[in-house]
Design a protein around this motif. Structure first.
Motif, PDB file in Angstrom:
ATOM      1  N   ILE A 134       0.837  -1.199   0.000  1.00 42.98           N
ATOM      2  CA  ILE A 134       0.000   0.000   0.000  1.00 42.98           C
ATOM      3  C   ILE A 134       0.877   1.257   0.000  1.00 42.98           C
ATOM      4  O   ILE A 134       0.613   2.214  -0.729  1.00 42.98           O
ATOM      5  CB  ILE A 134      -0.954   0.011   1.229  1.00 42.98           C
ATOM      6  N   GLU A 135       1.920   1.220   0.794  1.00 45.84           N
ATOM      7  CA  GLU A 135       2.859   2.345   0.837  1.00 45.84           C
ATOM      8  C   GLU A 135       3.482   2.563  -0.540  1.00 45.84           C
ATOM      9  O   GLU A 135       3.646   3.705  -0.989  1.00 45.84           O
ATOM     10  CB  GLU A 135       3.934   2.028   1.874  1.00 45.84           C
ATOM     11  N   GLN A 142       2.152   1.765  -3.455  1.00 43.94           N
ATOM     12  CA  GLN A 142       1.132   2.317  -4.346  1.00 43.94           C
ATOM     13  C   GLN A 142       0.992   3.818  -4.127  1.00 43.94           C
ATOM     14  O   GLN A 142       0.944   4.596  -5.084  1.00 43.94           O
ATOM     15  CB  GLN A 142      -0.218   1.630  -4.114  1.00 43.94           C
ATOM     16  N   ARG A 143       0.930   4.213  -2.880  1.00 44.47           N
ATOM     17  CA  ARG A 143       0.819   5.639  -2.565  1.00 44.47           C
ATOM     18  C   ARG A 143       2.034   6.404  -3.078  1.00 44.47           C
ATOM     19  O   ARG A 143       1.910   7.516  -3.595  1.00 44.47           O
ATOM     20  CB  ARG A 143       0.681   5.843  -1.062  1.00 44.47           C
ATOM     21  N   GLU A 144       3.203   5.825  -2.917  1.00 45.57           N
ATOM     22  CA  GLU A 144       4.426   6.488  -3.362  1.00 45.57           C
ATOM     23  C   GLU A 144       4.427   6.669  -4.874  1.00 45.57           C
ATOM     24  O   GLU A 144       4.823   7.725  -5.375  1.00 45.57           O
ATOM     25  CB  GLU A 144       5.657   5.706  -2.916  1.00 45.57           C
ATOM     26  N   LYS A 166       2.098   9.459  -5.706  1.00 43.88           N
ATOM     27  CA  LYS A 166       2.702  10.705  -5.236  1.00 43.88           C
ATOM     28  C   LYS A 166       3.803  11.165  -6.188  1.00 43.88           C
ATOM     29  O   LYS A 166       3.906  12.350  -6.516  1.00 43.88           O
ATOM     30  CB  LYS A 166       3.260  10.508  -3.829  1.00 43.88           C
ATOM     31  N   SER A 193      -5.087   6.516  -8.643  1.00 46.22           N
ATOM     32  CA  SER A 193      -4.701   5.212  -8.104  1.00 46.22           C
ATOM     33  C   SER A 193      -3.990   4.424  -9.194  1.00 46.22           C
ATOM     34  O   SER A 193      -3.864   4.891 -10.323  1.00 46.22           O
ATOM     35  CB  SER A 193      -5.921   4.440  -7.591  1.00 46.22           C
TER      36      SER A 193
END
Length: 99
Positions: free
Chosen positions: A8-9, A11-13, A16, A30
């Motif tokens: 999840i981290e 994916q967020r990165e 971002k 996403s």
């Protein structure tokens, strides 16, 4: 999550990183196939652009990691985690060259 990237981290990165360059009117929301397709379409990005292909590759590897996350950590899982890290760096470099 010890030595492995949290999925999840990661994916967020990835999201971002893409959005931090502020190159497009609509951000990437996403790493789902539909979200990437919308981002490409709305922003009129060439779907064969290197940065788009890298985002898609990262998405696929992260999806695979999601399916493996309940299994015992294997060498394949370790390698996929490393591959994702490399892809995130490549995405950042590629996006930087577009500025």
């Amino acid at each position: 999550m010890s030595e492995f990237r949290n999925r999840i981290e990661s994916q967020r990165e990835a999201v971002k990183i893409v959005n931090s360059f502020h190159l497009y009117d609509e951000p990437l929301f996403s790493l789902t196939e539909k979200s990437i397709a919308r981002w490409v379409s709305v922003n009129q990005i060439d779907p064969k652009a290197t940065h788009v292909e890298l985002v898609i590759r990262a998405s696929k590897k992260l999806f695979f990691l999601a399916n493996k996350s309940q299994e015992q950590i294997t060498e394949d899982y370790k390698q996929l985690s490393k591959d994702v890290e490399i892809l995130l760096a490549q995405i950042s470099r590629e996006m930087g060259m577009l500025q």
